[in-house]
Design an enzyme around this catalytic site. Structure first.
Site, PDB file in Angstrom:
ATOM      1  CD  GLU A 293      13.509   7.626 -17.952  1.00 23.41           C
ATOM      2  OE1 GLU A 293      12.305   7.305 -17.969  1.00 23.41           O
ATOM      3  OE2 GLU A 293      14.307   7.242 -17.069  1.00 23.41           O
ATOM      4  CE  LYS A 354       9.705   2.758 -17.873  1.00 17.20           C
ATOM      5  NZ  LYS A 354      10.003   3.750 -16.818  1.00 17.20           N
ATOM      6  CB  CYS A 407      13.523   4.000 -16.248  1.00 14.79           C
ATOM      7  SG  CYS A 407      13.462   4.564 -14.537  1.00 14.79           S
TER       8      CYS A 407
END
Length: 530
Positions: A293, A354, A407
């Site tokens: 990321e 995401k 994440c």
């Protein structure tokens, strides 16, 4: 200890709140990566004793938001200030006013989350009794509060109490049975048993010590069973995939104006093609190249040559999986924090956006208000970021289906998407460079490892500045890079397990425990009033 028990029961006002604040802070030493588990057994008895001495109000609202609420809130405030202190590291990245507001922001966040614990202890006190069952009453309502804070208002399940019982590979295996929420129930119950030893109240030592010794035996049994599972479970390695994980330590993530796209791509491609030894075939020997990321701190439209350069660098049949911002070309709105799959022809063949964004990190609640004070979301990007359409598998040609997780999506136990049962491994890319120098990256990595144990899936984790590693489906780290190490890691994921009890029944045992605890709490409170 008798003195401490009596002091906790008799203290009032600011002295009681200060004692609970300290007790909560001590209990927080049990979190990852510290894992001082005895700290739980020091902090939680103080909470029980304080509730023993809490005044009972006559009205329902008075009892719900009275002394018992303040007791749980103060204990939670101490816990969460210690548990979340590492979030302050992100404020130093921007500097200026952000550093000035950092202490207030940490305390405000801790206070907001502590409201859940205050409500949990207040509800527990409605059913409070003077029998030993009161620790089960506390366990029931406080573990329910932990579940609530992990799910309500977008959820923030960092540092659930159950993680204290996952400090090594052996203890971690219990997550495959009941998940981290089940371990939270167990942790609160076990840690509260010392409260039954003091004060004596005329009871014999054997009766007073029995619950505590039983708690020790439960933890010993947990470790023993975990050791058995580790030694008896066969884990087979895959033969159809080999990944090269890159840990580039790209610091332009915090300020895109400093990023020169051509230079960033050059650094990534040079590192990706590195040969670790004369016999290393380099990219010729892998099927997938992985960039974490924030490794591309720009939109592709800012550097159209990126795809062409990537295509020239990739050998045939090698796919790049990279974290990258993706523009919303159709709607012209905020961008997405995405994983892009790019083949050797320079085509984007798949993507994942995401879906669970970080408040204040990737979007700014009440943006109009906070922008007046120069406050914005931490992650650069015009107009914030948009959420994707939910967690799902990524399916690529010649690639086993895997679950893409970006994440902090990896911290949501039991909430990894409906297709998790079809995934062959968990693929987690992250950028924890915001928190370098703190315990945050290690804590975040540990949460992800527990997801692997819960689901019985290998975990592939690529982090910008660490921790980059591979685990087997038992959560054991089989290959890793050191924090802050610029380097690469060639890994082959193992086969997934057939399934774990948690992956089959999810919150079932936890829900049964809550219902049983609620029934016992009601019965014990009625008996106490009889």
């Amino acid at each position: 200890m008798t003195w401490l028990a009596e002091t906790a029961m008799l203290a009032h006002g600011w002295r009681r709140l200060l004692m609970l604040l300290v007790a909560g802070a001590i209990a927080a030493l049990s979190i990852a990566p510290l894992f001082v588990v005895p700290a739980l057994f020091v902090g939680f008895p103080v909470l029980v004793w304080a509730l023993d001495g809490a005044e009972r109000r006559t009205s329902f609202l008075g009892r719900l938001f009275g002394p018992a609420f303040r007791i749980g809130f103060a204990f939670g405030l101490g816990y969460f200030i210690v548990a979340f202190h590492w979030l302050g590291a992100a404020f130093f990245v921007d500097g200026g006013i952000m550093i000035a507001i950092m202490p207030f922001a940490i305390v405000a966040l801790a206070a907001l989350i502590a409201l859940f614990w205050g409500l949990g202890t207040a509800l527990a006190h409605l059913f409070w009794s003077h029998s030993g069952w009161r620790i089960l009453t506390l366990t029931t309502f406080l573990s329910a509060a932990e579940w609530a804070r992990g799910h309500f208002f977008s959820g923030f399940p960092f540092d659930l109490l159950g993680y204290a019982l996952t400090g090594n590979d052996e203890m971690m295996q219990a997550a495959s049975l009941v998940g981290v929420y089940g371990l939270t129930f167990l942790a609160i119950l076990l840690a509260s048993t010392p409260a039954l030893i003091w004060p004596a109240d005329g009871r014999s030592w054997s009766r007073r010590l029995a619950p505590f010794f039983l708690a020790v035996l439960v933890i010993a049994a947990q470790i023993g069973w975990g050791n058995y599972r580790l030694n008896s479970t066969q884990v087979a390695e895959r033969t159809d995939i080999k990944l090269r994980l890159i840990q580039p330590v790209v610091y332009e993530h915090s300020d895109w104006s400093r990023a020169v796209p051509a230079d960033v791509i050059t650094r990534l491609l040079d590192l990706s093609a590195t040969r670790t030894s004369p016999s290393d075939p380099g990219l010729e020997g892998v099927t997938h190249l992985v960039w974490p990321e924030s490794s591309l701190p720009f939109f592709m439209s800012q550097y159209p040559e990126a795809l062409a350069r990537i295509a020239r660098a990739l050998p045939p049949d090698v796919t790049l999986l990279t974290g990258a911002p993706r523009e919303d070309y159709e709607n012209g709105g905020p961008g997405y924090n995405s994983i892009l799959a790019i083949n050797s022809d320079g085509e984007i063949v798949a993507s994942y956006d995401k879906s669970h964004l970080v408040p204040f990190g990737e979007y700014l609640p009440y943006a109009d208000f906070f922008s007046q004070f120069g406050i914005r979301q931490f992650v650069p990007g015009a107009n914030g970021w948009a959420a994707g359409d939910g967690r799902r598998l990524m399916s690529l040609p010649g690639t086993p289906d895997f679950l893409a997780v970006i994440c902090y999506e990896a911290i949501f136990s039991g909430d990894l998407g409906a297709d998790i049962g079809k995934a062959q491994f968990i693929f987690n890319i992250t950028n924890d460079a915001w928190f370098d120098g703190s315990i945050g990256p290690a804590q975040h990595a540990h949460h992800a490892r527990v997801r692997a144990v819960e689901e019985g899936l290998p975990l592939v984790r690529a982090a910008n500045s660490g921790l980059t590693f591979l685990t087997d489906p038992l959560g054991r780290v089989t290959a890793s890079l050191a924090p802050q190490q610029v380097g690469l890691l060639d890994v082959v994921p193992s086969q997934r397990l057939a399934g774990t009890p948690f992956s089959q029944v999810r919150y079932g045992p936890f829900l049964i425990a809550l219902l049983a605890g609620l029934a016992i709490a009601w019965l014990s409170s009625r008996r106490g009033r009889a």
